[in-house]
Every structure is written in C-alpha cells, then in structure tokens.
Design a protein around this motif. Structure first.
Motif, PDB file in Angstrom:
ATOM      1  N   GLY A  32       0.792  -1.231   0.000  1.00  0.00           N
ATOM      2  CA  GLY A  32       0.000   0.000   0.000  1.00  0.00           C
ATOM      3  C   GLY A  32       0.824   1.280   0.000  1.00  0.00           C
ATOM      4  N   THR A  33       2.140   1.162  -0.084  1.00  0.00           N
ATOM      5  CA  THR A  33       2.951   2.383   0.019  1.00  0.00           C
ATOM      6  C   THR A  33       2.841   3.244  -1.240  1.00  0.00           C
ATOM      7  N   ASP A  34       2.378   2.664  -2.314  1.00  0.00           N
ATOM      8  CA  ASP A  34       1.988   3.471  -3.482  1.00  0.00           C
ATOM      9  C   ASP A  34       0.487   3.724  -3.474  1.00  0.00           C
ATOM     10  N   VAL A  35      -0.267   2.655  -3.334  1.00  0.00           N
ATOM     11  CA  VAL A  35      -1.724   2.751  -3.514  1.00  0.00           C
ATOM     12  C   VAL A  35      -2.363   3.739  -2.543  1.00  0.00           C
ATOM     13  N   ALA A 108       6.604  -2.033   2.044  1.00  0.00           N
ATOM     14  CA  ALA A 108       6.707  -2.053   0.586  1.00  0.00           C
ATOM     15  C   ALA A 108       7.147  -3.434   0.114  1.00  0.00           C
ATOM     16  N   THR A 109       6.556  -3.911  -0.980  1.00  0.00           N
ATOM     17  CA  THR A 109       6.916  -5.216  -1.518  1.00  0.00           C
ATOM     18  C   THR A 109       7.686  -5.072  -2.831  1.00  0.00           C
ATOM     19  N   VAL A 110       8.440  -6.110  -3.147  1.00  0.00           N
ATOM     20  CA  VAL A 110       9.182  -6.126  -4.410  1.00  0.00           C
ATOM     21  C   VAL A 110       8.190  -6.149  -5.573  1.00  0.00           C
TER      22      VAL A 110
END
Ligand code: FAD
Lengths: 291, 804
Positions: A32-35, A108-110
């Motif tokens: 969710g660090t972008d969304v 954050a995920t890859v």
C-alpha cells in the motif's frame, strides 16, 4: 479520499473472484505504500480496494532446486534479511537498502514496486539483471512474463484486468557472483532515484556482466552495448571501464524534471556505471560502497 | 542573603517539560481535539492560475454532493488581514494572485464530503500576465500584483510604495558611502541568491472555529505560535471586539516561524461566521500538499553587495541592495526585510553604510517569518562576500574577520552602539577546534576537502512595544502553575520558565507546571518569535515569581513573628534557621494563615509580572538611524569541515563547530538542542532546499516527495556546540536570544569551505548535488564563479524535453 469497500480475500481464487465481479472498479493493494498515497491524492478512485495481505499463498521467499520465488507479499526488509538473497542476489538486496527508509521497507513489496512500474522503481534494474520472470495468475490460468516485457511504459504493465501477480521467479546462479546497485539521489534516505545503475557479475566458465538502469528510460533498459564490450574483453582495465560507461550513458534517454536535468542524469549513469563495474570486479557483495 | 535554595534553578541540565507526553503520544495537538457530531469540515478550492481575473465560480454541482452545506467565496468574507500590512484576504476576491490561492471554501458534514465537493467547483479565469522574478517585479512595474496597495492599512514603521510591487522599502544612510568608495584602495561587488524555502514542520495547519450565535463570541482552537497575535489580527481584520475572541493554542508540532502570525484561522472563520452555519464548530485541516500554499515560506532573496576596503584591510564602506521575494503578501514578510536591514553591516565595524532593502510582491506563495528572520539569507550572502574579499586581498579569512569585528561601543549600521560580547573569543575557538586554516587530505578517495568559517549575528526585529506578561500561582500542595502565553513548540521554553520559577521560589522543577496558551486564562504576550521568549517572557516570569515569593515570605514572617530576612525557601520547604522552624507549603497559601492574633491573613497567593522593552526607538525612515534600534544582538561563529565528490557533486559535512554568546544559559539542554537543530536546518537549506516552480507558476515541490529536507543520515558526523556568557544588561539573567541564530551561518560556512576545497564560488543556493557538479564542470573550463539565476531556472522547464 473517496469512500471505497475494503475487500480482504483469504485465497488467490477469492481474490480473482472479486476482480472478476468488479472489473475496473477494483484495485489491488499489497504494502500500500503506493496505492494509499494515490488514494489520498485522489489519483485513483476505486470503488473496491482489494487487500492481498491476508492471502497466505502469497507469502514467503521460496527456495527451489534451481530457482527462487519471491512471492507477492515479500517486503523489502524480508529480502534484506534473507541469507539466500544476500548470497545469490546481492544487487537486489542493495537495491532494497537503497529504497526509501526502514519503516517504508517494512511494508513495501518487491512485486508492488514493479507493478507500480514507475521508471524510478528501485526493484526494476536488479530484476532486469537477474532476468526475473513475473508470474501472473488470472481466470484464464497462469502465465510467466520477463520483467522487461512486463513493464511496457511509465506506470504501464502488461497485466490484464482480473489478473494478479503471484510472485517473481529468478534462476539461482550456481557460480561465484557479485553485484551492486548505485543510486544518485538528492539526500541520503527517502528519495526517488535521479538515476541508478545496477551491475551484476557472474564468474562462471565465462565471465558475464549485466548492467541495467533506473529512472533514465520509459521502459526497463539493459546496457546491451556496454555489456557486450565487457563480456568480450579478456582483461578489464580502466579504459575498457571508461568505454563501457560511455556506452551506458549513450544508451539512456532521460527526461528533465524537478528531480534532475537530463544532462545530469546522463552523466551520473556514466559515473555510476564506472563505479559499479569496479565494485563488481573487486569482489562479492560489497557492503556500503559509495553511492 | 539569598532566601532560596534549589537544585533545579537556571543553568541546570534537566529533562524537558512535555517530552515524555510527546514520546508517549498522549499530548493532544489541534487535530486530536474532538468536537462531536456537531463538527463541520471545510476544504479549499484553489486557484489553477498564477494571476487571473475570476470570471465565474460555479459551485452548483458541489452543492448537490452528499453532506455539503455551503460554498463560500471571497466576496462573502471581504476582510483584509495582516500583522504589519493588511494586504491579505482569506480567499481571492475578483482576482487571484498565485497558483494555489484559495478561491472558495466548501463546508460539509465530513472532511471527505468537503473534499469530494471541492472537485466539483468550476472556476473560470481570465488569465493575466504574471511576474515571478522579484528584481523584474521591483524594477519594471510591468505587472502590478497589488494595484490597490495604496489603500491597505499598515503600521507606521513600514513604507509600502504605491503603484509598484514594493511592499516595504527600508533604507540605511550612515556616513558618507560615496566618499568611502571613492577613496577605497579596493572595491568589490558580488551578487548572491537564495530561493524560497519551506519550514517543513511535521504538524500541518489545523484550525477549529466556532461562533456563539447568541453572544457572538468566537472561539478559535488553532495550531499557532502566537495566540494573542492571532486574536489581534482577527479582531482588527473583521473589526470585532477583542474580548469576544478567544484563541486556544494546543501544543504545536513544529513552527520555525511558519505559525508565528495568523495562518489559516481567518479562512476557517469565514465558514464559522457564516449566517447559515454559525453555532457549529468548523474545522479546517490543511493536508501536507497544501501547506506551502497556505502560509508563508522563507522569502526568496537576491543580494547585491559592494564592499570598500582600505590599504590596511579595514572595511570602510558597504553598499547593498536586497530584494526579498515576498510572493503575494508582505503582511508578515515586510518585517524580515527590516530585520535584515538592521544588520546590513554584518558583524563588522563599517563606518559608512548605504543600503536599500525591498520586500517585493510576485505571483507566488507568500514569504514571511522563518527561523533567522532575514538573517540566514543575508549572511548566506554577506559572509561569502567577506570571504571572497579576504581571499582576493590575500588575508586569511579568520584574521580579516577579526580585524573588522564590531566591538563594544562601535556603532551598528543604524548608529546604535554595540554592547559587550565575546565574538572574538568564539572565532578563535571555532578556528582552533576545526583547525580552519589547515589544509588536510580528504577522508574519502577522490574527494576534495575544505574548511570554512562564517559569522552569525541577529537582533530581535520586534516592534518597540512588543510586551510579555505572566501569572504564577501557588497551589495548596506547594506546587506551582505558570501562565505564560509563549508556545513551547519543541524549543523548550516551558522548561526554561520552570527553571526560572524554581530559581526564584526555591521550589523543585518537577513541582512546576507551565500551561499551553489560552487567551482567556493567560495574560498577554505579543508573540513566540524573534528568539525573545526566555528574554522578554523570561523577564515577566521572573518578576511574577519574585512577587509571589515576597508575598509568601511576608506571610510567614508575620506568622512566625520574625523579620523576612530570616526566612528562606529551600527545596520547596519554608524555613527559619534562627527559630529552628521548617514547614511545608500547604493549604494556608489558598485560604490564609491564622496569625498569632487569631486573625486569618493572606488568601490565594499569586504573582504577576510584565515586561516591555524600555528604551527602543524606531529608526528614522530616511536614514535608518536610531540610538537604540534593537534590544540586543546575539553573535556567533560557525566552522565547517566538509568534503565534496567532484564526480557527483555530493557534499558530506565531516564536522561543524558552532559557538554563540548567549549571555547566560538558562536551560543548557535547550541551548545545545537549538544549536544542533539549527545547524542541521541551516545545512539542509544550504545543501538541498528550494521551492521550484514551472513557467506558469505551478509549485513543483509541494510536498516531501520533492521538497527535500535533511534526514538524520544527512546530518554532520559531529556537531561541536558551545557558548560564551557575556551578560546582557536588560535581561532576566543576562541571557540573550539563541533559538534562531544557529540557522544563520552554517550555509555560508559550508559555501566558503566548498571554495577552499575546489576553488569554485557558487553564488546561488542551494548547493545541491547537481548544481555543485555543474559548477565543478564549469571550473574545468576555467570558470571561477558559478551562478544560476533562480528565476531563469524556472524557464528551463519550458525548454525541457519531455520525450516520454
Ligand atoms: C515515503 C515513501 C518512499 C518511497 N521511496 C521509494 C524509493 O526509494 N524507491 C522506489 O522505487 N519506490 C519508493 N516508494 C514507492 C513504493 O514504496 C514502492 O513502489 C513499493 O515497492 C510498492 O510496494 P507496495 O507493496 O507498497 O505496493 P502497493 O502500493 O500495494 O501497490 C503498488 C501497485 O502495484 C499493484 N499491485 C500490488 N500488488 C500486486 C499484485 N500482487 N498483483 C498485481 N498488482 C499488484 C497495485 O495495484 C498498485 O498499482 C516510496 C513510497 C513512499 C510512500
């Protein structure tokens, strides 16, 4: 932020079902660090937010005989802490460390990083060097796409509606390997790359360099000419490195924006490529090399 | 004989007030306050053009959105506000002057409803030509940002120039500058620029306003440094009785000057006072992306400085022109201009001074108070110019500064005699601690190392009548409550006040509580600004505490039937050694002492104190001269040891050494904290900060994705902070202001060090990696000076190729 329904499927099939029912109105979320930022800024206004974090099948770094799977929910901190990752894929680990800060890296995920597909995504270049395959599942089954084909442009991927990325698969290099990720930034933490260079070196029967870039082209880019020069030279001296760096700088096509000018980006690609090659030649994963 | 004993008085290192609550997360900021379902929420519609006539605002669709109660536009609340110059309306009326200016306010039941409805408001503009470059704005008048400037009210110590873009013109004419330049052995001229920068506080703006429909009384809860100034500005703006406005200021999560005057309160009030809404509290929370558009930032700055030096290396004359880019409002920004002007000679003894200092309107977000108040900009220029001159005259930079130092009795540029200070000693210490003249090899391979020094000087630029007052109350258990309307926003003033009270009352620090400001309970204070609180409010608190002590001692004297001189307060206990008496402070301080004659005396014991600077005189407007233009100066010096990677432009600060003459350290922990924090903030401004716009005036750095401030990883390897204590005459304990000063000199010291490392002078801040890299490339081509006009840089975006 507009109201939305939060869905928390517990399996991949449930998630696909939800996507099927809501089509364009749904958006996936991992870390969710972008969304969440997009929602907050009203850049995306979904009716359904499909949170994947309750799906156990998407968890974990899985070692197989000749490859490793980084599943969709694997965070950057998990990559950083994983022994096998450090051993086989040092450039990916360094890219994770160059990403944001320890708090963000905890979420954050890859996979999220490559799905966001911004040219400055830090995971893209190492996955290019390691020739990673993106594994996708949809109602029509499973398909595997090389990262280079997965990202089709700034913020664009070949992911279809009603599809989910389940993970990334990388072949394990059973040879001595070194690698590094060098990032030009405006400050020492929490910055998006102005430009970055990833370099890996496999020292098997024949020595193989791979070089890829970040933030200097609309689509993922390998430094094909520079790699060719390095891989065809029996001895790598300073002048070969200089030439390879020049070829690398020639290969990129960056923009000017508030973060950096095109000219600075091109020059940094040259400089960082030079450094990255030297670091790889010097040995296995070098900790805290010059950034 | 001293009548008190304490272990927690002034000068002691103690844990700071409210730190624990902050760490525990229990301290409630404005956004944490709860008002129940009555609460309405406002959200702002902002201008999409930098300069334009508003042709139409169509909000019919917005009104149809769920939860929306009302849309308010500029004409609905047509009041002008401003601290020094009333040039600001909460929303644009008829004409919008910067991209992001509020043009309408949507009020709804929830924040989300309000935000969604904002997207439905359609505004039509007729675009006008904008002006972004302050020098162009000041010198051509081709575009007038405020054609009505002549109509605006202002205080009499600022001088707006009608029919121009000059909101304040402040000048100094001391001695005969023309002759000084004619006769000088050496004359130098340099130009240096700083961009607008932002405070970067973590707590964004938040206000809640409510008007009682019956009495008309207004209550404002707000994230503000200066509760009473908010009250004043609003009362004057809407022409409302002062006593009907109450301002409550909960703890502030960082201010740095950005919350010093009135920020978004009037905008919120426009909704709370609306006929259809009043009675219900209205909240206006400003999200991060809108903060830089909602209040002032540090002004952009262009300095042209000419220096005349004689055969012996003594400065004889200085002639300078400063343009402060104040954006669309100078209501607060008119004053940093004055602040810089008072100090336009720097820390040097220059007999002849000629200076013009302008606050210039442009079509950008507005400039105003920021830690250092004009001086970081000025010294970022002047201290580099002084370094250039020293280098060209082949005098070492330490010696050149020392031989020209403004010492006790010599006059400042306003003709005021300088007081005693220890700057010469501080310079020596700084120079020695970083061995500033010694060239050392770089620590990192391929890098270049350099060291530099710069001086800091600043006086509070307060109005002559800026006053403070305080109340100190004694509780029935011997604890003490202090009402002092200073805002403790992290600088630690409440700890200082508690130590002052402990020093005066002999009561332990832990028994003393200082409360956040509320204009209803607290007595008046002008502002938490100008590094004045421990000095001005410190005086009021000291007086209040001493009055309380005298009252308490007098009662015990009668109670014990012994002269007052025999009584002391020791660690919270009242004693008379002569009579062998020792008693705790108890309920008698509330309800009176039963005296030996059986009669009750005393009652609740409170002390009050107030302070007004006794002898300030506004300078003559034509010459800038005054026998006492400012209360005092705080002086200091900063040394920087740094190195740069020429291949990338990256700078690493190895060590900073910073010393200031603070007069007296009341709370050493705060002084150390202020020096360290200001040093990092100053380096951050130096190395990476700057607001950038595109050619249409759109802010490209509205949030922390692209507005970069230093992280802990960017902080110097070592900060050696120290201070000297030359007492100030008019001061509670000899202390002087120190909060802002640490931000002044790190940037020029770094810039000077960069020159020593590379031989290149950069005339434009920030020294970003890209800029340093470019400058060093230019050096390879034989350039010695590098300059990027910040406004020309905006134009670069027009030319930028966006090929993707
Ligand atoms: C403060 C801050 C700093 C940052 N710094 C950096 C940085 O230095 N470098 C950098 O590259 N990025 C940075 N980012 C961006 C972001 O952190 C990364 O892109 C991150 O890796 C995204 O991972 P995530 O799991 O949070 O993705 P999410 O936000 O959950 O998702 C990102 C995108 O991927 C899609 N998605 C997620 N999971 C899947 C899936 N399984 N299948 C299909 N689609 C999926 C989402 O729909 C969305 O489009 C930063 C962000 C923040 C807030």
């Amino acid at each position: 932020m507009r109201d939305f329904v939060l869905e928390r499927p517990r399996s991949i099939s449930q998630a696909l079902e939800i996507l099927k029912n809501h089509g364009e109105k749904a958006i996936l979320k991992s870390g969710g660090t972008d969304v969440i930022v997009w929602l907050h800024k009203s850049l995306k206004e979904p009716d359904y937010l499909v949170d994947l974090t309750a799906i156990d099948q998407l968890r974990g770094i899985v070692m197989n005989d000749d490859n490793v799977e980084i599943r969709a929910l694997v965070t950057l901190n998990q990559v950083i802490e994983d022994n096998a990752m450090n051993r086989y894929f040092p450039a990916l680990v360094q890219a994770c460390k160059a990403h944001s800060d320890p708090l963000i890296r905890n979420r954050a995920t890859v996979v999220g990083n490559i799905c966001a597909a911004v040219p400055s995504g830090d995971m893209i270049a190492p996955l290019m060097c390691y020739d990673a395959k993106v594994e996708i599942v949809g109602s029509r089954g499973i398909r595997k796409v090389p990262v280079s084909d997965f990202i089709t442009g700034p913020k664009k991927t070949s992911l279809r509606q009603e599809e989910i990325v389940t993970g990334i698969r990388i072949a394990i290099p059973f040879v001595e390997t070194s690698g590094c990720y060098l990032k030009a930034i405006r400050r020492e933490a929490l910055d998006i790359a102005q430009a970055a260079v990833c370099c890996t070196l496999h020292k098997g029967d024949s020595r193989e360099f791979r070089i890829a870039f970040c933030a200097v082209s609309p689509r993922p880019l390998r430094a094909v000419e520079a790699e060719k020069l390095l891989n065809s030279s029996s001895v790598i001296d300073d002048s070969i490195i200089e030439n390879a760096a020049r070829l690398a700088a020639d290969a990129v096509n960056p923009i000017t924006d508030v973060r950096a000018s095109r000219e600075y980006r091109i020059d940094m690609i040259g400089e960082l490529t030079k450094r990255a090659i030297s670091i790889c030649l010097r040995g296995p994963a070098e900790e805290g090399g010059p950034r | 004989m001293k009548t008190i004993k304490t272990k927690t008085g002034i000068g002691k290192w103690l844990p700071r007030k409210y730190d624990l609550q902050k760490a525990e997360g229990t301290l409630q900021f404005a956004d944490d306050l709860r008002f129940g379902p009555e609460l309405l929420h406002a959200s702002v519609v902002r201008s999409s053009v930098a300069h334009g006539e508003i042709i139409d605002i169509d909000y019919s669709e917005a009104l149809k959105m769920p939860g929306v109660l009302k849309v308010i536009v500029g004409e609905d609340f047509p009041y002008h506000f401003g601290l020094y110059l009333k040039d600001r309306t909460p929303m644009a009326i008829g004409r919008t002057r910067y991209m992001g200016e509020p043009v309408a306010l949507v009020v709804a039941e929830t924040e989300e409803d309000a935000k969604e409805a904002v997207k439905k408001v359609k505004v039509t503009y007729k675009e006008l030509e904008p002006v972004f470059d302050p020098v162009k704005a000041a010198t051509t008048n081709s575009v007038l940002v405020h054609p009505d400037l002549h109509k605006y009210d202002h205080v009499d110590f600022i001088t707006p120039q009608p029919n121009t873009n000059i909101a304040n013109w402040f000048r100094i004419r001391k001695g005969d500058t023309e002759a000084a330049f004619k006769n000088a052995a050496h004359v130098f001229e340099e130009t240096i620029t700083c961009p607008q920068i932002a405070h970067g506080f973590i707590e964004t703006f938040c206000s809640i306003c409510k008007q009682d429909p019956g009495s008309g009384e207004i209550t404002i809860w707000t994230s503000a440094q200066s509760a009473f100034t908010v009250r004043d500005i609003i009362a004057k703006g809407i022409n409302y009785p002062l006593h009907k406005i109450r301002v409550i200021a909960p703890p502030v999560g960082g201010g740095f000057g950005g919350k010093a005057g009135m920020t978004v309160e009037a905008l919120c009030l426009a909704a709370a006072m609306d006929e259809d809404l009043k009675g219900r509290p209205v909240k206006l929370f400003i999200p991060r992306e809108e903060v830089l558009l909602s209040s002032w930032v540090r002004q952009g700055f262009v300095a042209r400085i000419e220096l005349a030096v004689d055969e012996d290396g003594l400065m004889q004359g200085i002639r300078n022109t400063f343009w402060f880019d104040t954006g669309i409002s100078a209501e607060y920004g008119a004053n940093p201009v004055r602040s810089a002007r008072y100090t336009s000679m720097g820390a040097y003894n220059i007999p002849n001074v000629w200076a013009d200092c302008y606050a210039v309107y442009t079509n950008k977000p507005f400039g105003g108070a920021y830690r250092g108040f004009g001086l970081p900009e000025l010294m970022s220029a002047l201290e580099v110019v002084v370094d250039i001159v020293a280098h060209k005259l082949k005098i070492d930079p330490v010696e050149f500064r020392k031989k020209n130092l403004l010492m006790k009795g010599q006059t400042t540029c306003t003709g005021m005699p300088m007081h005693d200070h220890a700057l010469d000693k501080i310079i020596d210490k700084v120079a020695k601690k970083i061995d500033v003249l010694k060239e050392e090899p770089p620590i990192r391979k391929g890098w270049k190392r350099g060291k530099g020094i710069a001086l800091a000087i600043k006086a509070p630029a307060i109005p002559a009548d800026a006053s403070s007052s305080a109340i100190v109350k004694l509780n029935g258990d011997g604890t003490v409550e202090v009402l002092a309307a200073t805002m403790d926003m992290g600088q630690g003033t409440y700890s200082a006040f508690a130590q002052i009270v402990s020093e005066e009352l002999g009561i332990p620090y832990d028994w003393i509580k200082v409360y956040y400001p509320d204009t209803q309970s607290h007595p008046y204070d002008w502002q938490t600004a100008a590094s004045r609180s421990c000095w001005s409010m410190g005086m009021a608190v000291k007086r209040a505490a001493s009055e309380l002590r005298e009252k308490l001692l007098a009662l015990f004297a009668e109670y014990w039937q012994t002269p007052v001189e025999n009584i002391s307060i020791e660690y919270g206990v009242v004693k008379c050694h002569k009579l062998g008496k020792s008693e705790r402070i108890d309920e008698r301080v509330q309800n009176g002492f039963k005296m030996p004659d059986g009669i009750l005396k005393g009652g609740p014991i409170i002390g009050t104190g107030s302070f007004t600077p006794p002898d300030l005189l506004y300078p003559d407007p034509d010459t800038g001269q005054s026998p006492k233009s400012v209360t005092h100066f705080t002086l200091g010096a900063v040394g920087v040891d740094m190195e740069v990677d020429p291949a990338t432009g990256r700078i690493i600060i190895n060590k900073v050494c910073a010393g200031y003459d603070v007069g007296k350290a009341i709370t050493p922990i705060n002084i150390k904290g202020q020096i360290e924090g200001g040093t990092v903030q100053g380096l951050s401004a130096c190395l990476m900060e700057g607001m950038t716009y595109d050619e249409h005036g759109k802010l490209l750095t509205p949030d922390f994705t692209d507005y970069k401030i230093a992280t802990i990883k960017d902080a110097p390897g070592e900060i050696d902070a120290f201070w000297e204590e030359t007492p100030e005459e008019i001061s509670p304990y000899g202390n002087r202001g120190v909060g802002e000063h640490s931000m002044i000199a790190p940037a020029p010291a770094t810039n000077n060090a960069l020159f020593r490392a590379t031989g290149m002078r950069i005339h434009s801040y920030p020294l970003s990696r890209e800029r340093v890299y470019k400058a060093l490339k230019a050096k390879e081509k034989g350039e010695t000076d590098f300059w990027e006009w910040p406004y020309a840089l905006d134009l670069a975006y027009e030319r930028a190729k966006k090929e993707w």
